[in-house]
Design a protein around this motif. Sequence first.
Motif, PDB file in Angstrom:
ATOM      1  N   UNK A  46       0.525  -1.035   0.848  1.00  0.00           N
ATOM      2  CA  UNK A  46       0.040  -0.266  -0.075  1.00  0.00           C
ATOM      3  C   UNK A  46       0.939   1.172  -0.286  1.00  0.00           C
ATOM      4  N   UNK A  47       0.303   2.078  -0.474  1.00  0.00           N
ATOM      5  CA  UNK A  47       1.186   3.247  -0.568  1.00  0.00           C
ATOM      6  C   UNK A  47       0.103   5.156  -0.264  1.00  0.00           C
ATOM      7  N   UNK A  48       0.090   5.602   0.083  1.00  0.00           N
ATOM      8  CA  UNK A  48      -0.449   6.789   0.547  1.00  0.00           C
ATOM      9  C   UNK A  48       0.171   7.604  -0.002  1.00  0.00           C
ATOM     10  N   UNK A  49       0.349   9.430  -0.310  1.00  0.00           N
ATOM     11  CA  UNK A  49       0.784  10.239  -0.695  1.00  0.00           C
ATOM     12  C   UNK A  49       2.167  10.162   0.824  1.00  0.00           C
ATOM     13  N   UNK A  50       3.613   9.998   0.432  1.00  0.00           N
ATOM     14  CA  UNK A  50       4.556   9.995   1.496  1.00  0.00           C
ATOM     15  C   UNK A  50       4.425   8.847   2.428  1.00  0.00           C
ATOM     16  N   UNK A  51       4.365   7.392   1.905  1.00  0.00           N
ATOM     17  CA  UNK A  51       4.754   6.653   2.898  1.00  0.00           C
ATOM     18  C   UNK A  51       3.936   5.489   2.037  1.00  0.00           C
ATOM     19  N   UNK A  52       4.876   4.436   2.016  1.00  0.00           N
ATOM     20  CA  UNK A  52       5.126   3.434   0.618  1.00  0.00           C
ATOM     21  C   UNK A  52       5.715   2.000   1.813  1.00  0.00           C
ATOM     22  N   UNK A  53       4.313   1.087   1.855  1.00  0.00           N
ATOM     23  CA  UNK A  53       4.996   0.185   2.831  1.00  0.00           C
ATOM     24  C   UNK A  53       4.464  -1.054   1.430  1.00  0.00           C
ATOM     25  N   UNK A  54       5.287  -2.149   2.263  1.00  0.00           N
ATOM     26  CA  UNK A  54       4.455  -3.724   1.439  1.00  0.00           C
ATOM     27  C   UNK A  54       5.225  -5.022   2.767  1.00  0.00           C
ATOM     28  N   UNK A  55       4.383  -5.767   2.183  1.00  0.00           N
ATOM     29  CA  UNK A  55       5.505  -7.290   3.448  1.00  0.00           C
ATOM     30  C   UNK A  55       6.468  -8.104   2.312  1.00  0.00           C
ATOM     31  N   UNK A  56       7.007  -8.807   2.665  1.00  0.00           N
ATOM     32  CA  UNK A  56       7.850  -9.580   2.420  1.00  0.00           C
ATOM     33  C   UNK A  56       7.745 -10.550   1.017  1.00  0.00           C
ATOM     34  N   UNK A  90      10.356   8.308  -7.890  1.00  0.00           N
ATOM     35  CA  UNK A  90       9.593   8.425  -7.059  1.00  0.00           C
ATOM     36  C   UNK A  90       9.079   7.460  -6.401  1.00  0.00           C
ATOM     37  N   UNK A  91       8.878   7.126  -5.041  1.00  0.00           N
ATOM     38  CA  UNK A  91       8.517   6.301  -4.341  1.00  0.00           C
ATOM     39  C   UNK A  91       7.470   6.294  -3.298  1.00  0.00           C
ATOM     40  N   UNK A  92       5.854   6.246  -3.231  1.00  0.00           N
ATOM     41  CA  UNK A  92       4.914   6.409  -2.447  1.00  0.00           C
ATOM     42  C   UNK A  92       5.046   7.675  -1.875  1.00  0.00           C
TER      43      UNK A  92
END
Length: 184
Positions: free
Chosen positions: A61-71, A140-142
């Motif tokens: 998932x990613x919202x403006x300024x934040x990126x998250x992911x499971x391995x 660009x990331x997240x």
Amino acid sequence: MAAMLFTKSLSLRTKLLFAGSIAITLVFARAHRDEFYGSIHAIPSANAAIVDSARSSDAKSHTEGHYSRRNASDGLFYVDALVNGKPLRFLVDTGASIMVLTAADAKAVGIEVGEQHYNSNVKTVGGKAEMAWATIDRIEIGGRNVNQLKAAVVRNGLGVSLLGQNALSKFESVTIKGDSLSIR
């Protein structure tokens, strides 16, 4: 009995002194890091890992300024980014000092490297690999953009491009907790 207690306390005392001296050294190094790094001259080499790219169906998932992911299924973390406006997948490699692009990925994002530019080496877990220096205009990331990043383009020996420390350090935080990665 008294000799045994003295030995145990000496061992504990020695351990405490050792731990204290390490803590003092770390505090000193942190306080003077800018002076230290300011005196280092760049050497055309870098460290990187060699892995095969694993695909993951795990949630991201990613919202403006934040990126998250499971391995991924291989236990590693991959990040989907836009490099010079084009999608590219990276392995998050906290042990890589710089970003490293495969030659194919570099070409896919518009970075052309001539044969004459492969005049340096990068150290990988598989040994030395020929590389060329390049500059990534924008990544660009997240929703967060980073401009003008140095990258090594490796001719051979890498299965996936690496997101190294020079890029990761541009973000507010990079957190790995259990099987989740978060970049802010």
